[in-house]
Each structure stands twice: as structure tokens, then as C-alpha cells.
Write an enzyme that holds these catalytic residues in place. Structure first.
Site, PDB file in Angstrom:
ATOM      1  N   ASP A   1     -25.923 -14.373   8.704  1.00 56.12           N
ATOM      2  CA  ASP A   1     -26.070 -14.343   7.242  1.00 56.12           C
ATOM      3  C   ASP A   1     -27.500 -14.628   6.789  1.00 56.12           C
ATOM      4  OD1 ASP A   1     -23.453 -13.697   6.560  1.00 56.12           O
ATOM      5  OD2 ASP A   1     -22.805 -15.789   6.532  1.00 56.12           O
TER       6      ASP A   1
ATOM      7  N   LYS B   1     -15.441 -19.340   7.759  1.00 55.06           N
ATOM      8  CA  LYS B   1     -16.633 -19.432   8.623  1.00 55.06           C
ATOM      9  C   LYS B   1     -16.713 -20.767   9.373  1.00 55.06           C
ATOM     10  CE  LYS B   1     -19.184 -16.097   5.904  1.00 55.06           C
ATOM     11  NZ  LYS B   1     -20.405 -15.736   5.192  1.00 55.06           N
TER      12      LYS B   1
END
Ligand code: ATR
Length: 277
Positions: free
Chosen positions: A99, A62
Site C-alpha cells: 500500500d 489487513k
């Protein structure tokens, strides 16, 4: 046919291809969505070679995805310092992070929690913790305690969040003195290795909700602790997984899928695996 993929390592057991295939069927969109194994060294080259129009990015990539996007990142990705959704823009990639919103949606809409004015403990200060901390603050919590084994990393995350009145970094050794929390979030990778460091039972009260950002085996140890500590609910990260995927789907296709049937299917599958053990 438009092509999408999830990149990560290990990625073979990722549920994302199933989730996006189900969303696509619902929306009547023809697409291909595959899982592509890649690490730090070969992520950029595999992404370029894949020919995808968009990508999900999972562990441990990420931060790599965030760097790859340069200036083309959303405000929420910048606050997280991490990207979980890549959107092709010609020869470039735009990065976003769904997220945190995924976690908050799961907690508030699926599980009916009101996060406003809550006292929250975030265990861990790595990429997963960074991804969800801003959204928890945005949801109106009263206080965010960040406890990390390496206290300096909790300090760094607290500094980055820039809200000293609400955010309190702590070391793991401070846990016994912190009192009770309304919400406890496990964002450490400790349980992926099967070993959860000892947590004081006094962190949980009968009203407490505990959530592990992982699911399956990775969530077992923390959720067992939460049940033993006597909290009201112990939740795994399956709901967050589906919600963050829905938000990525919306970014790529302009359609918000109905997550409930997809979540119900994954839940049934996960519960069947547990009862088969
Ligand atoms: P992720 O992207 O999954 O967050 P990461 O950035 O490597 O991965 O962060 C892992 C997190 O889990 C960190 O908060 C880490 O603590 P340290 O910063 O002290 O390394 C935490 N963690 C991993 N193993 C742990 C363990 N055995 N006990 C406590 N915390 C652990």
C-alpha cells in the site's frame, strides 16, 4: 489455471478483479482472480477453502492477514502491522504490504510530486494510515504530523514509527494550530460514512496537494474540502489502488505490469460515473 482472490467486506464492488485481469492479459498469463466476501470470523476458513495461490486483502482484514502469517512477513508489512498481499508458500502464507509503495509511486511517478523535504499531514491513525506512513517517511519527507480523533492512537502510531524527530502525533483539536502542509493525506474512514469532521481551511496553501486514500463516494467530501481550501491538486486513491496491485502482481508473477493503461480505463469509468450523477 492459477487462482487468486481479494478478501474483504464489503468486497462486491472491488476493482481488484478488473485490475488483475487487465494485468494478466498484458503479461499473457492465464489466471483467475475473484472477490470473496469475508469478515474477521470467517477469513481464515474462507482463505483455506478458496484454494488460491495468492490473495489481496482489504478492509477490514489487513491486521488479520498480518496475524495469520506469523513470522513470515516482510519488513514493510511489519512496520505497517498489516498485510495486503498474501503469497502461498506450501502450507503457509507469506505476507507483504504494497500500500505505502503504491501511494508513493502514484504521487511521485504519475503525478510528478517530489516528496523530499515536504511537510505532510496524515489524517487518521488506523490501519490505512499505518499502511502508508512508513513509505512516506522513506520517501524523504521532512515532517509527518499524524492527527487523529482519538489522540492516543496517533501517539501509538508515532511510537511504532520510531522517528520522534520527524513524526508528530496530534489530536483533532490541534488542527487549527498546525499551519500549512505541502501534502495532506486523508486516511480516516470518516468519509466512508459520508461525514468528514470540520477541517480548518488554513491547513492548505496554494501549493498543497491533497490525497484521499479512498475513491468514488468515499473520497468526495475530503476532495471537495481540498478544492474549497484552494490547494493545487486534489487526488483520489484510484492511482494508489492500481499501483499497489501492480506491486502485488510483481510479487506473485515476477512481472511488473504497465499501470498507465489500466489506470486510464478506471479513471475514465470513475469520471463517467461522477458526470452521470
Ligand atoms: P482503517 O483500516 O480504514 O484505517 P480503522 O483502523 O478503523 O480503519 O481506522 C479508522 C480511522 O478513521 C481512525 O483513525 C479513526 O479515528 P479514531 O481512531 O478516533 O476512531 C478515523 N475516523 C473514523 N471515523 C471518524 C470520524 N467521524 N471523525 C474523525 N476520524 C474518524
Amino acid at each position: 489455471m492459477r487462482r487468486y482472490a481479494v478478501f474483504g467486506s464489503p468486497v462486491a464492488h472491488s476493482q481488484s478483479p478488473r485490475i488483475h485481469a487487465a494485468f494478466a492479459r498484458q503479461a499473457g498469463i492465464a489466471l483467475e482472480y475473484v472477490a470473496i466476501e469475508a469478515g474477521h470470523a470467517d477469513f481464515a476458513s474462507r482463505l483455506a477453502a478458496s484454494g488460491v495461490d495468492g490473495a489481496s486483502v482489504t478492509l477490514p482484514l489487513k491486521e488479520d492477514a498480518f496475524a495469520l502469517c506469523g513470522e513470515r512477513t516482510s519488513a514493510r508489512a511489519q512496520r505497517a502491522g498489516a498485510v495486503n498481499t498474501l503469497i502461498r508458500e506450501g502450507a503457509h502464507w507469506r505476507g507483504d504490504n504494497t500500500d505505502g509503495l503504491g501511494l508513493v509511486r502514484d504521487l511521485t511517478e504519475r503525478h510528478g510530486l517530489d516528496l523530499r523535504d515536504r511537510r505532510v499531514l496524515l489524517l487518521g491513525a488506523g490501519g490505512a494510515a499505518r499502511g502508508v506512513a512508513p513509505a512516506l517517511l522513506d520517501a524523504g519527507i521532512r515532517a509527518l504530523y499524524i492527527a487523529n480523533r482519538t489522540a492516543a492512537r496517533a501517539d501509538a502510531l508515532a511510537d511504532a514509527l520510531g522517528e520522534p524527530a520527524r513524526v508528530h502525533p496530534r489530536g483533532w483539536d490541534d488542527l487549527p494550530a498546525l499551519g500549512e502542509f505541502d501534502l495532506l493525506v486523508n486516511a480516516t474512514s470518516a468519509t466512508r460514512g459520508g461525514a468528514l469532521p470540520a477541517l480548518p481551511m488554513a491547513l492548505a496553501a496554494p501549493r498543497s496537494v491533497a490525497v484521499d486514500l479512498g475513491y468514488g463516494e468515499a473520497a468526495v467530501a475530503f476532495l471537495a474540502w481540498a478544492r474549497a481550501a484552494g490547494g493545487a491538486q486534489a487526488l483520489d486513491g484510484l492511482g494508489m489502488l492500481v499501483e499497489q496491485a501492480a506491486e502485488s502482481f510483481l510479487l506473485w508473477h515476477g512481472v511488473r505490469p504497465d499501470t498507465d493503461p489500466v489506470y486510464a480505463q478506471l479513471r475514465a469509468q470513475a469520471d463517467a460515473l461522477v458526470s452521470a450523477d
